[in-house]
Motif scaffolding. Structure first.
Motif, PDB file in Angstrom:
ATOM      1  N   GLN A  13     -21.679  10.446  -5.081  1.00  0.00           N
ATOM      2  CA  GLN A  13     -20.805   9.367  -5.517  1.00  0.00           C
ATOM      3  C   GLN A  13     -20.368   8.530  -4.327  1.00  0.00           C
ATOM      4  OE1 GLN A  13     -17.552  10.403  -8.094  1.00  0.00           O
ATOM      5  NE2 GLN A  13     -18.759  11.865  -9.283  1.00  0.00           N
ATOM      6  N   ALA A  14     -20.233   7.221  -4.560  1.00  0.00           N
ATOM      7  CA  ALA A  14     -19.833   6.320  -3.492  1.00  0.00           C
ATOM      8  C   ALA A  14     -18.346   6.465  -3.209  1.00  0.00           C
ATOM      9  CB  ALA A  14     -20.150   4.875  -3.880  1.00  0.00           C
ATOM     10  N   PRO A  15     -17.943   6.393  -1.934  1.00  0.00           N
ATOM     11  CA  PRO A  15     -16.509   6.446  -1.616  1.00  0.00           C
ATOM     12  C   PRO A  15     -15.791   5.213  -2.167  1.00  0.00           C
ATOM     13  CG  PRO A  15     -17.863   6.840   0.336  1.00  0.00           C
ATOM     14  CD  PRO A  15     -18.768   6.342  -0.738  1.00  0.00           C
ATOM     15  N   ASP A  16     -14.478   5.277  -2.164  1.00  0.00           N
ATOM     16  CA  ASP A  16     -13.658   4.171  -2.629  1.00  0.00           C
ATOM     17  C   ASP A  16     -13.976   2.897  -1.848  1.00  0.00           C
ATOM     18  OD1 ASP A  16     -11.511   2.729  -3.844  1.00  0.00           O
ATOM     19  OD2 ASP A  16     -10.330   3.094  -2.050  1.00  0.00           O
ATOM     20  N   ALA A  17     -14.237   1.803  -2.565  1.00  0.00           N
ATOM     21  CA  ALA A  17     -14.600   0.536  -1.924  1.00  0.00           C
ATOM     22  C   ALA A  17     -13.552  -0.540  -2.185  1.00  0.00           C
ATOM     23  CB  ALA A  17     -15.971   0.067  -2.423  1.00  0.00           C
ATOM     24  N   SER A  18     -12.315  -0.149  -2.436  1.00  0.00           N
ATOM     25  CA  SER A  18     -11.293  -1.119  -2.797  1.00  0.00           C
ATOM     26  C   SER A  18     -10.730  -1.872  -1.592  1.00  0.00           C
ATOM     27  CB  SER A  18     -10.152  -0.432  -3.553  1.00  0.00           C
ATOM     28  OG  SER A  18      -9.560   0.581  -2.763  1.00  0.00           O
ATOM     29  N   PHE A  19     -11.019  -1.385  -0.379  1.00  0.00           N
ATOM     30  CA  PHE A  19     -10.570  -2.096   0.821  1.00  0.00           C
ATOM     31  C   PHE A  19     -11.778  -2.737   1.496  1.00  0.00           C
ATOM     32  CE2 PHE A  19      -7.329   1.143   0.162  1.00  0.00           C
ATOM     33  CZ  PHE A  19      -6.154   0.428   0.338  1.00  0.00           C
ATOM     34  N   VAL A  20     -11.762  -4.054   1.600  1.00  0.00           N
ATOM     35  CA  VAL A  20     -12.868  -4.790   2.202  1.00  0.00           C
ATOM     36  C   VAL A  20     -12.504  -5.119   3.646  1.00  0.00           C
ATOM     37  CG1 VAL A  20     -14.325  -6.834   2.068  1.00  0.00           C
ATOM     38  CG2 VAL A  20     -13.478  -5.768  -0.028  1.00  0.00           C
ATOM     39  N   PRO A  21     -13.229  -4.585   4.634  1.00  0.00           N
ATOM     40  CA  PRO A  21     -12.902  -4.892   6.030  1.00  0.00           C
ATOM     41  C   PRO A  21     -12.939  -6.401   6.288  1.00  0.00           C
ATOM     42  CG  PRO A  21     -14.428  -3.043   5.913  1.00  0.00           C
ATOM     43  CD  PRO A  21     -14.328  -3.598   4.520  1.00  0.00           C
ATOM     44  N   GLY A  22     -11.976  -6.862   7.055  1.00  0.00           N
ATOM     45  CA  GLY A  22     -11.893  -8.272   7.387  1.00  0.00           C
ATOM     46  C   GLY A  22     -11.030  -9.079   6.455  1.00  0.00           C
ATOM     47  N   THR A  23     -10.497  -8.464   5.393  1.00  0.00           N
ATOM     48  CA  THR A  23      -9.611  -9.167   4.474  1.00  0.00           C
ATOM     49  C   THR A  23      -8.170  -8.723   4.719  1.00  0.00           C
ATOM     50  OG1 THR A  23      -9.795  -7.496   2.719  1.00  0.00           O
ATOM     51  CG2 THR A  23     -11.431  -9.259   2.734  1.00  0.00           C
ATOM     52  N   ALA A  24      -7.249  -9.351   4.012  1.00  0.00           N
ATOM     53  CA  ALA A  24      -5.843  -8.950   4.065  1.00  0.00           C
ATOM     54  C   ALA A  24      -5.336  -8.820   2.639  1.00  0.00           C
ATOM     55  CB  ALA A  24      -5.010  -9.970   4.841  1.00  0.00           C
ATOM     56  N   ILE A  25      -4.486  -7.832   2.380  1.00  0.00           N
ATOM     57  CA  ILE A  25      -3.969  -7.603   1.044  1.00  0.00           C
ATOM     58  C   ILE A  25      -2.450  -7.539   1.079  1.00  0.00           C
ATOM     59  CG2 ILE A  25      -6.046  -6.401   0.255  1.00  0.00           C
ATOM     60  CD1 ILE A  25      -4.499  -3.763   0.595  1.00  0.00           C
ATOM     61  N   ASP A  26      -1.830  -8.092   0.061  1.00  0.00           N
ATOM     62  CA  ASP A  26      -0.383  -7.976  -0.122  1.00  0.00           C
ATOM     63  C   ASP A  26      -0.161  -6.739  -0.976  1.00  0.00           C
ATOM     64  OD1 ASP A  26       2.284  -8.240  -0.598  1.00  0.00           O
ATOM     65  OD2 ASP A  26       2.158 -10.118  -1.705  1.00  0.00           O
ATOM     66  N   ALA A  27       0.389  -5.690  -0.380  1.00  0.00           N
ATOM     67  CA  ALA A  27       0.451  -4.411  -1.085  1.00  0.00           C
ATOM     68  C   ALA A  27       1.618  -3.575  -0.593  1.00  0.00           C
ATOM     69  CB  ALA A  27      -0.855  -3.642  -0.897  1.00  0.00           C
ATOM     70  N   GLU A  28       1.943  -2.568  -1.391  1.00  0.00           N
ATOM     71  CA  GLU A  28       2.934  -1.562  -1.024  1.00  0.00           C
ATOM     72  C   GLU A  28       2.196  -0.269  -0.700  1.00  0.00           C
ATOM     73  OE1 GLU A  28       5.711  -1.165  -4.220  1.00  0.00           O
ATOM     74  OE2 GLU A  28       5.847  -3.347  -4.499  1.00  0.00           O
ATOM     75  N   LEU A  29       2.493   0.295   0.463  1.00  0.00           N
ATOM     76  CA  LEU A  29       1.932   1.576   0.863  1.00  0.00           C
ATOM     77  C   LEU A  29       3.032   2.625   0.890  1.00  0.00           C
ATOM     78  CD1 LEU A  29      -0.446   0.667   3.856  1.00  0.00           C
ATOM     79  CD2 LEU A  29      -0.983   0.774   1.408  1.00  0.00           C
ATOM     80  N   ALA A  30       2.683   3.818   0.448  1.00  0.00           N
ATOM     81  CA  ALA A  30       3.585   4.971   0.554  1.00  0.00           C
ATOM     82  C   ALA A  30       3.031   5.882   1.636  1.00  0.00           C
ATOM     83  CB  ALA A  30       3.676   5.711  -0.780  1.00  0.00           C
ATOM     84  N   PHE A  31       3.834   6.173   2.657  1.00  0.00           N
ATOM     85  CA  PHE A  31       3.378   6.946   3.809  1.00  0.00           C
ATOM     86  C   PHE A  31       3.697   8.426   3.643  1.00  0.00           C
ATOM     87  CE2 PHE A  31       3.302   2.729   5.497  1.00  0.00           C
ATOM     88  CZ  PHE A  31       2.356   2.748   6.501  1.00  0.00           C
ATOM     89  N   TYR A  32       2.755   9.249   4.082  1.00  0.00           N
ATOM     90  CA  TYR A  32       3.024  10.681   4.151  1.00  0.00           C
ATOM     91  C   TYR A  32       4.139  10.922   5.170  1.00  0.00           C
ATOM     92  CZ  TYR A  32      -1.042  12.004   1.357  1.00  0.00           C
ATOM     93  OH  TYR A  32      -1.924  12.175   0.329  1.00  0.00           O
ATOM     94  N   PRO A  33       5.050  11.873   4.904  1.00  0.00           N
ATOM     95  CA  PRO A  33       6.176  12.088   5.812  1.00  0.00           C
ATOM     96  C   PRO A  33       5.714  12.660   7.141  1.00  0.00           C
ATOM     97  CG  PRO A  33       6.094  13.802   4.138  1.00  0.00           C
ATOM     98  CD  PRO A  33       5.067  12.782   3.742  1.00  0.00           C
ATOM     99  N   GLY A  34       6.461  12.340   8.189  1.00  0.00           N
ATOM    100  CA  GLY A  34       6.135  12.860   9.503  1.00  0.00           C
ATOM    101  C   GLY A  34       6.861  12.103  10.591  1.00  0.00           C
ATOM    102  N   ALA A  35       6.713  12.585  11.827  1.00  0.00           N
ATOM    103  CA  ALA A  35       7.391  11.970  12.957  1.00  0.00           C
ATOM    104  C   ALA A  35       6.723  10.665  13.375  1.00  0.00           C
ATOM    105  CB  ALA A  35       7.422  12.949  14.129  1.00  0.00           C
ATOM    106  N   SER A  36       5.408  10.549  13.209  1.00  0.00           N
ATOM    107  CA  SER A  36       4.673   9.307  13.468  1.00  0.00           C
ATOM    108  C   SER A  36       3.788   9.033  12.257  1.00  0.00           C
ATOM    109  CB  SER A  36       3.826   9.426  14.743  1.00  0.00           C
ATOM    110  OG  SER A  36       4.637   9.561  15.883  1.00  0.00           O
ATOM    111  N   PRO A  37       4.390   8.643  11.135  1.00  0.00           N
ATOM    112  CA  PRO A  37       3.607   8.508   9.898  1.00  0.00           C
ATOM    113  C   PRO A  37       2.560   7.417  10.012  1.00  0.00           C
ATOM    114  CG  PRO A  37       5.805   7.587   9.626  1.00  0.00           C
ATOM    115  CD  PRO A  37       5.791   8.284  10.947  1.00  0.00           C
ATOM    116  N   VAL A  38       1.329   7.766   9.659  1.00  0.00           N
ATOM    117  CA  VAL A  38       0.252   6.780   9.673  1.00  0.00           C
ATOM    118  C   VAL A  38      -0.598   6.881   8.404  1.00  0.00           C
ATOM    119  CG1 VAL A  38      -1.344   8.280  10.953  1.00  0.00           C
ATOM    120  CG2 VAL A  38      -1.603   5.791  11.069  1.00  0.00           C
ATOM    121  N   ARG A  39      -0.829   8.113   7.898  1.00  0.00           N
ATOM    122  CA  ARG A  39      -1.607   8.231   6.673  1.00  0.00           C
ATOM    123  C   ARG A  39      -0.778   7.734   5.490  1.00  0.00           C
ATOM    124  NH1 ARG A  39      -4.165  13.557   3.610  1.00  0.00           N
ATOM    125  NH2 ARG A  39      -5.190  12.339   1.975  1.00  0.00           N
TER     126      ARG A  39
END
Length: 455
Positions: free
Chosen positions: A313-339
């Motif tokens: 199966q193909a991985p998720d293709a909803s993010f197109v490199p080189g574009t910009a999206i107006d979105a809300e991200l929820a971050f995993y908790p941590g001291a330097s959250p990035v995921r």
């Protein structure tokens, strides 16, 4: 109107090399009986091998795809061919045919239903750009120590992990006592298996990468640094109750305790316009992993969206490199959250807002850092999470060379970035990179006209 993607951006969506080749073969106007575009929908009807033509439609906001062909690949060659036509000479603006309008209507209905469920379940979880995150308590991140059957099971696992990490600490002491010259990859493999058996898969992953250190320039110092990181994790886990809450969450996750997706989505969200800097695919045990790197325009935050797909199966293709999206991200908790997890998209999506169009006008080139600012950001991230092994950066005004950029070496596994060097022509450019302890990996760059080039 969404800015047209480049040919490289379209081909980056292909699930494999054969799909890229087939898509280019379909990118001929003669193959298409109908083709058109609205504000954010590309659609067409393609002649196929059967009696009936194939209906193809792309919602550029996600992106999401529809094709009536029998292919199981996502996106299929007809989607790629249609997008290549759009990215080249463009498509005429014509009304949606009934079949495309029905599909778009169904998507809107489902999106509204999802938004209603999220709003009902998360309350006022959305935060504006720059606001502080609200993350779950340490018991939520560590699996819980409360009463009841779930707490008993988790406490038993924590005890098993503690035994496994104590064994790891003794092993590390033996390695240092014997000397690095006696390092044996077979021992590392056995250690990794024992940590998996102790239900500490995160620590096992760190131990599993030790074998990649041997053979590299300066491997003794690098191996000693890896040993030190493992020892630091052992001590931090043993003293986790004494750590600040965010750091305790980080330690638990690095050891291998997972945070439920619903817990992450129930926390605060950060809304921003996120530049999709690049992505990298890798094969893990029986699954494909896709790492997508983003940076927020207003917050300046780095984000990693990690998705997995089973074999075939193909991985998720909803993010197109080189574009910009107006979105809300929820971050995993941590001291330097990035995921992070994509919690909600806002419209318009899928590309940069163009000067003169309704809404917010954005520069084609994302905000960038000087090399000094970039290193300070990485240092701050490592201060919170010493086990970070990659971080996205956008460097401004740098001249790439065969061995380095801005005084920072390229990753030894990366080929010489000749395409980036040619784009630069000896002049400063803006380039997005993935920082790693072993060097930088190029992601994308922007030419003097603001056009993105994927690397």
């Amino acid at each position: 109107m969404i800015q047209r993607w480049s040919r490289d951006q379209v081909l980056a969506l292909a699930p494999d090399a054969s799909s890229r080749t087939a898509g280019q073969g379909v990118a001929s106007p003669a193959r298409w009986m109908l083709r058109g575009v609205t504000d954010d929908i590309v659609f067409g009807t393609c002649r196929g091998s059967g009696a009936r033509p194939y209906h193809t439609c792309v919602d550029l906001d996600e992106p999401a795809y529809l094709c009536s062909c029998p292919s199981r690949k996502v996106p299929c060659k007809h989607v790629l061919g249609l997008l290549l036509l759009w990215s080249g000479e463009g498509l005429p603006e014509v009304p949606l045919p009934p079949w495309a309008a029905e599909w778009v209507g169904q998507r809107i209905t489902r999106a509204e239903a999802r938004a209603a469920r999220l709003d009902a379940g998360s309350g006022s979880g959305t935060v504006e750009s720059g606001a502080a995150d609200v993350t779950p308590s340490v018991p939520a991140a560590s699996g819980g120590r409360g009463p009841g059957p779930a707490g008993v099971v988790e406490s038993a696992r924590q005890a098993r992990v503690a035994i496994g990490l104590t064994d790891l600490e003794r092993w590390l002491a033996d390695q240092v006592r014997q000397g690095l010259a006696a390092a044996d990859p077979d021992d590392w493999h056995g250690l990794s298996k024992r940590l998996v058996d102790a239900q500490a898969p995160g620590a096992a992953g760190i131990a599993g990468r030790l074998a990649y250190v041997l053979g590299r320039d300066g491997w003794p110092s690098r191996l000693l640094a890896e040993y030190a990181l493992l020892h630091l994790l052992v001590v931090a886990y043993r003293r986790r109750d004494e750590l600040p809450a965010d750091l305790a969450r980080t330690v638990m996750q690095r050891v291998g305790f997972t945070v439920n997706r619903d817990v992450v989505l129930a926390g605060a969200r950060v809304r921003d316009v996120w530049d999709v800097l690049g992505r990298r695919d890798e094969e893990l045990d029986r699954v494909s992993a896709r790492r997508v790197w983003l940076r927020g325009r207003d917050t300046g935050r780095a984000a990693l969206v990690l998705t997995f797909a089973p074999p075939g199966q193909a991985p998720d293709a909803s993010f197109v490199p080189g574009t910009a999206i107006d979105a809300e991200l929820a971050f995993y908790p941590g001291a330097s959250p990035v995921r992070a997890i994509l919690a909600h998209r806002h419209s318009p999506l899928g590309g940069l807002l163009v000067e003169g169009e309704p809404g917010r006008a954005l520069s084609a080139v994302p905000p960038a850092l000087t090399p000094e600012e970039a290193l300070a950001e990485v240092a701050g991230a490592l201060a919170g999470d010493p086990w970070i092994d990659s971080w996205p950066l956008v460097l401004a005004g740098v001249v790439p060379e065969a061995g380095q950029v801005a005084g920072l070496p390229w990753h030894p596994a990366e080929p010489v970035p000749w395409r980036l060097i040619a784009l630069s022509g000896g002049h400063p450019v803006t380039v997005a990179v993935e920082w790693t302890p072993d060097g930088l990996r190029p992601l994308s760059a922007w030419d003097e006209d603001g056009r993105v080039v994927l690397l």
